[in-house]
Write a protein that holds these residues in place. Structure first.
Motif, PDB file in Angstrom:
ATOM      1  N   ASN A  14     -13.609  49.002 -12.648  1.00 48.34           N
ATOM      2  CA  ASN A  14     -13.175  48.006 -13.637  1.00 48.34           C
ATOM      3  C   ASN A  14     -11.650  47.943 -13.634  1.00 48.34           C
ATOM      4  OD1 ASN A  14     -12.693  46.362 -15.834  1.00 48.34           O
ATOM      5  ND2 ASN A  14     -14.160  47.373 -17.176  1.00 48.34           N
ATOM      6  N   LYS A  62     -16.964  44.040 -18.803  1.00 41.46           N
ATOM      7  CA  LYS A  62     -17.253  44.232 -17.385  1.00 41.46           C
ATOM      8  C   LYS A  62     -17.757  45.632 -17.111  1.00 41.46           C
ATOM      9  CE  LYS A  62     -15.868  40.245 -15.492  1.00 41.46           C
ATOM     10  NZ  LYS A  62     -14.496  40.029 -15.036  1.00 41.46           N
ATOM     11  N   SER A  79      -9.636  45.501 -14.297  1.00 39.69           N
ATOM     12  CA  SER A  79      -8.998  44.693 -15.339  1.00 39.69           C
ATOM     13  C   SER A  79      -9.126  45.311 -16.728  1.00 39.69           C
ATOM     14  CB  SER A  79      -9.584  43.278 -15.348  1.00 39.69           C
ATOM     15  OG  SER A  79      -9.355  42.615 -14.129  1.00 39.69           O
ATOM     16  N   GLU A 123     -10.619  40.078 -13.827  1.00 41.10           N
ATOM     17  CA  GLU A 123     -10.476  38.968 -14.767  1.00 41.10           C
ATOM     18  C   GLU A 123      -9.886  37.772 -14.008  1.00 41.10           C
ATOM     19  OE1 GLU A 123      -8.651  38.337 -19.263  1.00 41.10           O
ATOM     20  OE2 GLU A 123      -7.916  39.961 -17.986  1.00 41.10           O
ATOM     21  N   GLU A 158     -11.622  45.228 -18.728  1.00 41.55           N
ATOM     22  CA  GLU A 158     -12.342  44.370 -19.671  1.00 41.55           C
ATOM     23  C   GLU A 158     -13.563  45.104 -20.221  1.00 41.55           C
ATOM     24  OE1 GLU A 158     -12.561  39.996 -18.358  1.00 41.55           O
ATOM     25  OE2 GLU A 158     -12.323  41.113 -16.493  1.00 41.55           O
TER      26      GLU A 158
END
Length: 229
Positions: A127, A134, A129, A165, A131
């Protein structure tokens, strides 16, 4: 020529152009056609046009398509979030899993991979980003997870995957791909022979290839916009 065949040709041209711009051989990037939510007929159209690798996000849909096309010798890749209670059909019917984000999933896939099939090719999802919505392990956990997964039988650890993202400019697109590549290189330096970076989709494949993608996951540019209604 079908619309899907025409789209495939256009995507392959994009991949080739991006590879050459990055000083890379076009054949170093594999095209994964993401067929989730699309009917079997669309898969057949793409296969008839020469596409061999297909990605699915939903277990039952992917298994059904894999069974229906067993005579076509296609490679099926599972690329969506995977719950522990759904690992067995994935272990039994897919050639690749791109979305391992915790050891428990890998352990179940390892235990459930049939002995008469080749080892399941797997990637760790990171992951990059940050987020909350996610899947993927934290970047700082990627090395330890890779080391643990690499030790499991019936699995072959191939590399890393990410779904960053979305960004609307090249610099913004390239930054998370660069981060994933740097994690990949750190893990390789630690002694694991990774060879796969699964990153890049229809809107940002050029940025992903510039940063070293070896598999791009393309859905919309091949099959069209999805209708989830």
């Amino acid at each position: 020529m079908s619309a899907i065949a025409t789209n495939l040709q256009a995507v392959r041209t994009r991949i080739s152009t991006a590879a050459k711009a990055a000083g890379r051989p076009p054949e170093s990037i594999a095209l994964l056609a993401v067929s989730k939510t699309w009917p079997l007929s669309s898969v057949i159209d793409a296969a008839t046009a020469g596409q061999r690798a297909f990605g699915e996000n939903y277990v039952q849909e992917g298994v059904d398509k894999a069974i229906a096309t067993v005579d076509r010798a296609l490679d099926w890749h599972f690329i969506g979030p995977l719950q522990s209670n759904k690992t067995r059909p994935v272990a039994e019917h897919f050639a690749w899993v791109h979305s391992i984000d915790r050891l428990k999933i890998a352990e179940r896939l390892s235990a459930q991979r049939p002995a008469d099939l080749p080892p399941l090719q797997v990637c760790i999802q990171v992951n990059v980003s940050g987020e909350a919505s996610k899947s993927g392990c934290h970047p700082d956990e990627a090395l330890a997870l890779c080391q643990a997964v690499a030790a499991l039988p019936r699995l072959t650890l191939r590399g890393l995957m990410a779904i960053p993202e979305p960004a609307d400019n090249e610099a913004g697109q390239r930054a998370p791909f660069r981060q994933l590549r740097e994690i990949f290189e750190t893990i390789r330096a630690a002694g694991l022979p990774l060879d796969t970076l699964s990153m890049g989709m229809s809107h940002d494949l050029e940025a992903a290839i510039a940063e070293g993608a070896t598999i791009v996951r393309i859905g919309t540019a091949i099959f069209g916009e999805r209708n989830y209604a």
